[in-house]
Design an enzyme around this catalytic site. Sequence first.
Site, PDB file in Angstrom:
ATOM      1  N   GLY A  62       0.920  -1.179   0.148  1.00 39.77           N
ATOM      2  CA  GLY A  62       0.105   0.094   0.041  1.00 39.77           C
ATOM      3  C   GLY A  62       0.921   1.216  -0.046  1.00 39.77           C
ATOM      4  CB  ALA A  63       1.922   3.676   1.365  1.00 37.59           C
TER       5      ALA A  63
ATOM      6  CG  HIS B 209       5.159   5.617  -4.512  1.00 35.97           C
ATOM      7  ND1 HIS B 209       5.914   4.969  -5.431  1.00 35.97           N
ATOM      8  CD2 HIS B 209       5.720   4.982  -3.211  1.00 35.97           C
ATOM      9  CE1 HIS B 209       6.736   4.164  -5.053  1.00 35.97           C
ATOM     10  NE2 HIS B 209       6.710   4.036  -3.824  1.00 35.97           N
TER      11      HIS B 209
ATOM     12  CG  HIS C 113       3.386   1.173  -5.548  1.00 37.18           C
ATOM     13  ND1 HIS C 113       3.579   2.243  -4.626  1.00 37.18           N
ATOM     14  CD2 HIS C 113       3.868   0.016  -5.083  1.00 37.18           C
ATOM     15  CE1 HIS C 113       4.099   1.618  -3.608  1.00 37.18           C
ATOM     16  NE2 HIS C 113       4.355   0.370  -3.741  1.00 37.18           N
TER      17      HIS C 113
ATOM     18  CD  GLN D 273       7.731  -7.393   3.812  1.00 39.48           C
ATOM     19  OE1 GLN D 273       6.892  -8.180   3.281  1.00 39.48           O
ATOM     20  NE2 GLN D 273       8.593  -6.262   2.968  1.00 39.48           N
TER      21      GLN D 273
ATOM     22  CE  LYS E  65      13.960   2.586  -3.054  1.00 41.75           C
ATOM     23  NZ  LYS E  65      13.088   1.880  -2.131  1.00 41.75           N
ATOM     24  CG  ASP E  66      12.343  -2.994  -2.864  1.00 41.36           C
ATOM     25  OD1 ASP E  66      12.869  -2.574  -1.684  1.00 41.36           O
ATOM     26  OD2 ASP E  66      11.243  -2.529  -3.073  1.00 41.36           O
TER      27      ASP E  66
ATOM     28  CD  GLN F 243      10.615  -7.229  -2.331  1.00 39.53           C
ATOM     29  OE1 GLN F 243      10.404  -6.954  -1.232  1.00 39.53           O
ATOM     30  NE2 GLN F 243       9.913  -6.518  -3.046  1.00 39.53           N
TER      31      GLN F 243
ATOM     32  CB  SER G 253      10.898   4.768  -0.778  1.00 41.69           C
ATOM     33  OG  SER G 253      10.599   3.924   0.444  1.00 41.69           O
TER      34      SER G 253
END
Length: 291
Positions: A29-30, A32, A35, A59, A149-150, A153, A185
């Site tokens: 969520g959140a 930006h 996303h 996590q 960016k990750d 991951q 982020s």
Amino acid sequence: MTLVIARTREELAAARDSFGTIALVPTMGALHEGHRSLIRRARGLANTVAVSIFVNPLQFGPGEDLDRYPRTFPEDLAICAEEGVGLIFAPTVETMYPENGDGGVTVSSGEMGTVVEGVTRPGHFDGVLTVVLKLFNLIRPDIAVFGEKDAQQLAMIRRMVTDLNVPVWIDGCPTVREEDGLALSSRNRYLSSAERVTALSLSLALRMGATASPDGPAKILSAARVVLEEAAETEPPLELDYVVLVDPTTFHEVGEEHVGPAVLAVAGRVGSTHLIDNMPLYLAPAPSTES
Ligand code: PAF
């Protein structure tokens, strides 16, 4: 297309088969612009885009920002509607972890989960892989899109689907940046304006490192460190966790002779905010000195 919001496994199961092929964008969520770029990419890859919105407690380590992690469901919903998302899966913690943390089975991220970001965040990648596998099993997407960016991951999720034979195609999407270079982020919203200025040192260090890439790993790292050391002396300071040059698939540090793709990765804390960033590089062979 009507946007379906599933909160429970039953609602998800009832909706799932009406969607044809699904490209999943897993999120906490959140949402930006970063996303939005994942959703736009996913749109071209399958009949339906599904977005999962779940702040995954597994996590977050002790003392990390689980409690204050931004939860902005109404705004997230508006973004998904604007971007033509067909399905939102937004479960509660009890829906995702009905075993309630009583020693349930989880995914082990192996050796790769203990290096680089895994050094300062032990158990983090086990938590990420566990929730991603659960989301894959519940939503059954054909494709899943993650941000570069990750980078660690993304590499670990690729490794998981290979090692555990998970039938989901993994797609990576380039990092989206503000005009001044700051990588987008959800955690950027914690930064004061002075902290934001310090945070710019991460992307600047990556750019300085990249300019040294013809000179090899040691020079790349020292060019990046010059910026980071200066940022450590500013107010507010950058507290550096690491700056490393790694192989993009193993996240092991590369040696001076390395030729081929590499990732320059950096992480640090500004105030109480943990920030990461990285830049993919290609290290070309040294030019021959023979005439
Ligand atoms: O990148 C994220 O937002 C999270 O780590 C993910 C992949 C949604 C798992 O919780």
